[in-house]
Design a protein around this motif. Structure first.
Motif, mmCIF file in Angstrom:
data_model
loop_
_atom_site.group_PDB
_atom_site.id
_atom_site.type_symbol
_atom_site.label_atom_id
_atom_site.label_comp_id
_atom_site.label_asym_id
_atom_site.label_seq_id
_atom_site.Cartn_x
_atom_site.Cartn_y
_atom_site.Cartn_z
ATOM 1 N N ALA A 186 -67.897 -88.066 76.956
ATOM 2 C CA ALA A 186 -67.218 -87.524 76.148
ATOM 3 C C ALA A 186 -68.525 -86.137 74.832
ATOM 4 O O ALA A 186 -68.527 -86.116 74.016
ATOM 5 C CB ALA A 186 -66.151 -88.083 75.213
ATOM 6 N N THR A 187 -69.837 -87.448 75.414
ATOM 7 C CA THR A 187 -70.269 -87.601 74.468
ATOM 8 C C THR A 187 -70.885 -85.757 74.913
ATOM 9 O O THR A 187 -71.504 -85.915 73.648
ATOM 10 C CB THR A 187 -71.746 -88.365 74.402
ATOM 11 O OG1 THR A 187 -71.714 -89.554 74.205
ATOM 12 C CG2 THR A 187 -72.758 -87.792 73.706
ATOM 13 N N VAL A 188 -71.175 -85.438 75.860
ATOM 14 C CA VAL A 188 -71.795 -84.216 76.158
ATOM 15 C C VAL A 188 -70.859 -82.749 75.933
ATOM 16 O O VAL A 188 -71.153 -81.906 75.011
ATOM 17 C CB VAL A 188 -71.840 -83.614 77.631
ATOM 18 C CG1 VAL A 188 -71.693 -82.802 78.143
ATOM 19 C CG2 VAL A 188 -73.331 -84.605 77.914
ATOM 20 N N ARG A 189 -69.702 -83.368 75.777
ATOM 21 C CA ARG A 189 -68.661 -82.256 75.102
ATOM 22 C C ARG A 189 -68.286 -82.192 73.582
ATOM 23 O O ARG A 189 -68.713 -80.971 73.823
ATOM 24 C CB ARG A 189 -67.130 -82.319 75.857
ATOM 25 C CG ARG A 189 -66.332 -82.821 77.356
ATOM 26 C CD ARG A 189 -65.271 -83.490 77.652
ATOM 27 N NE ARG A 189 -65.047 -84.268 77.770
ATOM 28 C CZ ARG A 189 -65.085 -84.779 78.946
ATOM 29 N NH1 ARG A 189 -65.633 -84.715 80.501
ATOM 30 N NH2 ARG A 189 -65.109 -86.234 78.807
ATOM 31 N N ALA A 190 -68.614 -83.444 73.470
ATOM 32 C CA ALA A 190 -68.938 -82.883 72.060
ATOM 33 C C ALA A 190 -69.875 -81.648 71.238
ATOM 34 O O ALA A 190 -70.153 -81.531 70.305
ATOM 35 C CB ALA A 190 -68.775 -84.785 70.923
ATOM 36 N N ALA A 191 -71.343 -83.114 71.985
ATOM 37 C CA ALA A 191 -72.000 -82.139 71.874
ATOM 38 C C ALA A 191 -72.550 -80.553 72.104
ATOM 39 O O ALA A 191 -73.064 -79.789 71.455
ATOM 40 C CB ALA A 191 -73.849 -83.273 72.769
ATOM 41 N N ARG A 192 -71.532 -80.387 72.865
ATOM 42 C CA ARG A 192 -71.669 -78.559 73.431
ATOM 43 C C ARG A 192 -70.930 -78.148 72.541
ATOM 44 O O ARG A 192 -70.571 -76.918 71.777
ATOM 45 C CB ARG A 192 -71.043 -78.006 74.678
ATOM 46 C CG ARG A 192 -71.363 -79.259 75.994
ATOM 47 C CD ARG A 192 -71.047 -78.640 77.138
ATOM 48 N NE ARG A 192 -71.019 -77.620 77.433
ATOM 49 C CZ ARG A 192 -70.120 -77.387 78.349
ATOM 50 N NH1 ARG A 192 -69.747 -77.303 79.360
ATOM 51 N NH2 ARG A 192 -70.169 -75.852 78.539
ATOM 52 N N ALA A 193 -70.092 -78.829 71.714
ATOM 53 C CA ALA A 193 -69.644 -77.899 70.310
ATOM 54 C C ALA A 193 -70.186 -77.944 68.919
ATOM 55 O O ALA A 193 -69.735 -77.062 68.314
ATOM 56 C CB ALA A 193 -68.093 -78.750 69.796
ATOM 57 N N ILE A 194 -71.528 -78.326 68.617
ATOM 58 C CA ILE A 194 -71.636 -78.067 67.611
ATOM 59 C C ILE A 194 -72.900 -77.159 67.854
ATOM 60 O O ILE A 194 -73.312 -76.096 68.424
ATOM 61 C CB ILE A 194 -73.746 -79.214 67.789
ATOM 62 C CG1 ILE A 194 -72.513 -80.730 67.684
ATOM 63 C CG2 ILE A 194 -74.459 -79.165 66.579
ATOM 64 C CD1 ILE A 194 -74.425 -81.825 67.495
ATOM 65 N N PRO A 195 -73.016 -75.778 66.233
ATOM 66 C CA PRO A 195 -73.045 -74.502 66.349
ATOM 67 C C PRO A 195 -74.290 -74.669 66.931
ATOM 68 O O PRO A 195 -74.955 -75.306 66.832
ATOM 69 C CB PRO A 195 -73.089 -74.818 64.831
ATOM 70 C CG PRO A 195 -71.665 -75.322 64.579
ATOM 71 C CD PRO A 195 -71.641 -76.837 65.881
ATOM 72 N N HIS A 196 -74.698 -73.193 67.221
ATOM 73 C CA HIS A 196 -75.944 -72.935 68.127
ATOM 74 C C HIS A 196 -76.502 -73.971 69.399
ATOM 75 O O HIS A 196 -78.074 -73.789 70.047
ATOM 76 C CB HIS A 196 -76.896 -73.411 66.737
ATOM 77 C CG HIS A 196 -77.272 -72.478 65.565
ATOM 78 N ND1 HIS A 196 -77.373 -71.277 65.053
ATOM 79 C CD2 HIS A 196 -76.303 -73.243 64.447
ATOM 80 C CE1 HIS A 196 -77.386 -70.530 64.075
ATOM 81 N NE2 HIS A 196 -76.773 -71.435 63.287
#
Length: 258
Positions: free
Chosen positions: A23-33
């Motif tokens: 879940a942490t990885v998937r959420a981090a991938r959604a951060i702009p840039h």
């Protein structure tokens, strides 16, 4: 270069975080840039490596536990190898492995660094449910940073940080163990970099009042103590005559003014 050209790499040190790392990885991938997420599996004995890779991260594994600072340096080295010649080095966004879906709330850390207002941003988190600490570790870190640089951070041991490659390289070698954030803060301010705390609605697993939680806080205290005293012994500090004065919460701070 425009801000749209600047890429960001997320680096996540992880040990035995099979249940949360995906879940942490998937959420981090959604951060702009963000175009790269690197998980450094620091000697896990569970399925952390597989879960992180399944979620879309590039995974590097330490066969034995080497500590957070070593994992951060490994992750930064992997990012450097992925940076392309002729393009700016990626900004480095360090996140803890247990943030889960709230990792996306680290997005506000990127903008001040992207805009050049700060060389390093640090997340100021809301009160964490279940936290049972008495503030000894935070107090030690706060007093050390204030004494060495004049800055008064609200959350001096926060591990959620975004910084330029230049700033990260200036902070190396990182302090060992749990003193890494305190040591980095002091070293960057003494080197003339600008730091800023940013409010982020991030949630992580808080250390409780049981034996495991008490042991974790004891390890944290030891790490911060060693980082602080090593710098005091070497006289790593900003001369008081050159300090800018009292800091203002959530505004960029450069110990030398400006």
């Amino acid at each position: 270069m425009t801000t749209s050209d600047q890429r960001v790499a997320v680096i996540i040190p992880a040990k035995d975080e099979e249940d949360r790392i995906g879940a942490t990885v998937r959420a981090a991938r959604a951060i702009p840039h963000v175009d790269l997420v690197v998980v450094v599996d620091d000697g896990s004995s569970d399925g952390t490596q597989k879960a992180a890779r399944t979620a879309g991260a590039t995974v590097i594994r330490h066969s034995v536990n080497r500590g957070k600072a070593s994992a951060m340096e490994t992750g930064a080295s992997v990012v450097a190898m992925r940076d392309e010649e002729g393009r700016p080095a990626r900004l480095l966004l360090f996140l803890d492995a247990d943030l889960g879906e709230s990792a996306v709330e680290a997005a506000p850390l990127v903008e001040p660094v992207l805009a050049g207002a700060a060389d390093c941003t640090i997340a100021a988190l809301p009160p964490q449910e279940g936290a049972a600490g008495l503030g000894f570790v935070t107090g030690l870190a706060f007093k050390a940073i204030r004494r060495a640089t004049g800055w008064r951070p609200r959350q001096p041991i926060s591990g959620q940080r975004c910084l330029t490659r230049k700033a990260f390289d200036a902070a190396r070698p990182l302090a060992a163990g749990w003193g890494v954030e305190t040591g980095m803060t002091i070293d960057l301010l003494v080197a003339g970099f600008t730091l800023q705390e940013v409010v982020c609605e991030i949630k992580h697993r808080a250390s409780g009042g049981d034996w495991a939680g008490q042991r974790h806080r004891a390890d944290q205290y030891k790490g911060v103590f060693m980082a602080v005293n090593g710098r005091r012994f070497r006289r790593v500090r900003v001369p008081k005559a050159k300090r800018r004065g009292v800091s203002v919460d959530f505004e960029p701070y450069n110990a030398f003014g400006g």
